[in-house]
Design a protein around this motif. Structure first.
Motif, short mmCIF file in Angstrom:
data_model
loop_
_atom_site.label_atom_id
_atom_site.label_comp_id
_atom_site.label_asym_id
_atom_site.label_seq_id
_atom_site.Cartn_x
_atom_site.Cartn_y
_atom_site.Cartn_z
N HIS A 151 -22.03 10.27 42.26
CA HIS A 151 -22.37 11.65 42.67
C HIS A 151 -22.66 11.68 44.17
O HIS A 151 -22.20 12.56 44.90
CB HIS A 151 -23.63 12.13 41.94
CG HIS A 151 -23.38 12.70 40.57
ND1 HIS A 151 -22.49 13.71 40.33
CD2 HIS A 151 -23.94 12.41 39.37
CE1 HIS A 151 -22.51 14.02 39.04
NE2 HIS A 151 -23.37 13.24 38.43
N HIS A 195 -23.49 5.61 38.17
CA HIS A 195 -23.20 7.04 38.05
C HIS A 195 -23.78 7.86 39.22
O HIS A 195 -23.09 8.71 39.79
CB HIS A 195 -23.77 7.53 36.71
CG HIS A 195 -23.45 8.95 36.41
ND1 HIS A 195 -22.21 9.37 36.00
CD2 HIS A 195 -24.22 10.07 36.49
CE1 HIS A 195 -22.23 10.68 35.82
NE2 HIS A 195 -23.44 11.13 36.12
N ASP A 243 -20.48 16.33 36.53
CA ASP A 243 -19.97 14.96 36.30
C ASP A 243 -18.49 14.82 36.61
O ASP A 243 -18.02 13.73 36.94
CB ASP A 243 -20.24 14.53 34.86
CG ASP A 243 -21.65 13.99 34.73
OD1 ASP A 243 -22.39 13.99 35.73
OD2 ASP A 243 -22.02 13.55 33.61
N ASP A 272 -29.43 15.03 37.86
CA ASP A 272 -28.68 15.49 36.69
C ASP A 272 -29.50 15.22 35.45
O ASP A 272 -30.71 14.95 35.56
CB ASP A 272 -27.28 14.84 36.64
CG ASP A 272 -27.34 13.32 36.58
OD1 ASP A 272 -28.43 12.76 36.41
OD2 ASP A 272 -26.27 12.69 36.69
FE LIG Z 1 -24.16 13.20 36.29
#
Ligand SMILES: [Fe+2]
Length: 550
Positions: A106, A102, A321, A125
């Motif tokens: 980003h 993840h 996201d 995040d």
């Molecule tokens: Fe995220």
């Protein structure tokens, strides 16, 4: 090679994109189509259909699907299963599916679309695949992760817990940032700066727990700490909403509450500045790319810019996201030996442009009275100058949560009454929350100190002392503002509208907030815009070249 990137595995902000031979060719966010803010629990199916239509391809043309999450770590949310079993995809052969971590997604989304040849990359995040902060370096097409922080060290969760404690909601980070400007930083939080980064020594959830349980456990630990430190939170005062139905609540904030908000903002900023200073000392790059939801904190971004330790800072408009799918597809492309094509994002406007034929068909079907305008910018600017609040719907929608002049509500920055009207009768927001401006880029220094190009409304600046009285609607209590600086080559129609307002008023900016009412996603279609117009106190709606007035 055609790669479909998907976001949404963490249960919110699902989105889809298509990357063809390393180039982004389509992007869409699910919430705009399913009409549920953040698209909680929704698989990115409508956004997929939109991307196929943007790129003029069929699902069968897709070579590979890249997820911006690890389905093993987020399996209980089941977004991938919902996607695969969706009736729209029934009977279709699923291409190979791979997942990309993840935070790397980003990092890649922001770095490849920054156009930098090298950059420090900072991703922050709540969490993704059990990581909450990542420091990485980008060099040409390569991204090297240097440092990672686990879920218990999450700056995103820390900020979100404070927001929740102050009755702004766990997703009320933007509100918390607004409230922080009313207070003073006088409290200490358990965020310690260390020689090699930072630590939050507050407790670790059991690593064997699932994602939801881990989050709940961590939330409980941190919320307990908030109660221990500050006592009971502010109270919500509920009342029947006799106008729109449901429940209303208000919260009275004492000085102490405002100071808690200011202190949390300070702790977040200090930590991020500290991380950045460390990367500068290590001397890897003078460019900074920030990614992840924490990068929406425009006060921090503005401070980083004013700090002057980086030559340039880039934040992707879809830094939340939703934008992760772009990085997923680009990393997948790289892994299949097709290098992602680096280059500065040219436009934030992706998706369908609804033309006048389509718009007039909708207006006629709804039996509405409207006028065709041969100069929609001039006519709208005249209304703005007369103190009217206008819905503005043009071209394709913006990526990310900020309205950038295609799905906006606009009004005169000189009118404090408009500020009150937009907050209270249109957006139904807390009366203390600030509104932001869009300004002609060539005149940005009319408004703010140390003006720089800021096309995505993601950096806060200080309004010049001598301008504050002229534009009270867009100056926050601490004298700050979060402008979009607009260039005509990026959005000629929006730039033209501001220029017309400048001709009439001598002020080269207009107020800009997103075209939606409270709790709704930003409008996607002309129908959404018309519905929003008639369910709020806007005075007029400019939709394409048509004008509807109340
Ligand atoms: Fe995220």
């Amino acid at each position: 090679m055609l790669i479909l990137g998907l976001s949404g595995g963490l249960g919110h902000d699902s989105a889809a994109c298509l990357v063809h031979d390393g180039v982004l060719v389509a992007y869409a966010e699910e919430e705009r189509f399913c009409r549920k803010k953040h698209a909680y629990g929704e698989p990115p199916v409508l956004s997929l259909l939109n991307c196929l239509s943007q790129a003029g391809v069929a699902f069968e043309d897709i070579d590979l699907i890249a997820l911006s999450w690890d389905p093993q770590k987020a399996e209980e949310l089941g977004i991938l299963e919902k996607f695969k079993k969706h009736p729209v995809l029934s009977g279709k052969k699923m291409p190979t599916i791979i997942s990309v971590s993840h935070h790397l997604c980003h990092a890649a989304s922001a770095y490849y679309l920054s156009g930098f040849d090298d950059a420090v990359i900072l991703v922050m995040d709540g969490q993704g695949d059990d990581i909450s902060t990542t420091v990485a370096y980008g060099k040409n097409e390569h991204i090297e992760v240097k440092q990672e922080y686990g879920i218990s060290q999450s700056l995103g969760f820390f900020y979100s817990i404070v927001s929740d404690y102050l009755q702004l909601g766990a997703s009320g980070e933007g509100k918390l940032m607004g409230l922080a400007s009313y207070g003073e930083s006088v409290y200490d939080f358990s965020v310690r700066l260390t020689e090699d980064g930072y630590e939050i020594p507050i407790g670790e959830p059991d690593s064997s727990l699932g994602l939801e349980d881990k989050y709940n456990k961590l939330t409980r630990i941190w919320m307990k700490e908030m109660y221990r430190k500050f006592g009971d939170p502010p109270k919500r005062i509920y009342s029947n909403n006799t106008l729109y139905g449901g429940l209303n609540y208000t919260v009275e904030y004492s000085k102490k509450h405002k100071d808690i908000a200011a202190s949390a903002q300070q702790a977040l900023e200090d930590t991020i500045v500290h991380l950045c200073q460390q990367t500068i000392r290590q001397g890897n790059s003078k460019n900074l790319v920030i990614g992840g939801g924490v990068a929406l904190n425009c006060t921090t971004n503005g401070r980083l810019e004013r700090l002057g330790i980086f030559d340039e800072i880039f934040v992707l408009p879809a830094t939340n996201d939703a934008g992760g799918c772009i990085g997923a597809a680009m990393i997948a492309s790289k892994e299949r030996s097709v290098l992602p094509v680096k280059g500065r994002l040219k436009t934030p406007y992706w998706g369908i442009s609804y033309d006048d034929n389509h718009i007039s068909e909708v207006l006629n079907k709804l039996g509405l009275k409207y006028n065709y305008s041969s100069d929609i910018c001039r006519q709208t600017a005249e209304l703005i100058d007369r103190g009217k609040v206008i819905g503005w719907f043009q071209g394709a929608a913006e990526m990310g949560p900020r309205a950038l002049g295609n799905r906006s509500i606009t009004a005169s920055p000189a009118s404090y009454d408009s500020y009150v009207k937009v907050n209270q009768k249109i957006k139904f927001r807390e009366s203390w929350r600030p509104l932001a401006p869009s300004i002609m880029d060539e005149h940005a220094d009319w408004l703010v100190e140390e003006a720089q190009y800021s096309p995505y409304m993601l950096k806060a600046y200080t309004v010049k002392e001598e301008r504050r009285q002229a534009v009270p609607a867009i100056v926050h209590v601490d004298g700050s503002t979060r402008p979009q600086t607009v260039r005509s080559e990026v959005n000629p129609v929006w730039h033209q509208l501001i220029a017309e307002h400048y001709k009439l008023s001598g002020i080269p900016l207009i107020m800009n907030t997103s075209l939606n009412t409270r709790g709704e996603p930003v409008c996607e279609t002309p129908y959404d815009a018309i519905k929003t117009f008639y369910t709020s106190a806007m005075d007029a709606l400019a939709v394409g070249n048509f004008l509807i007035e109340k």
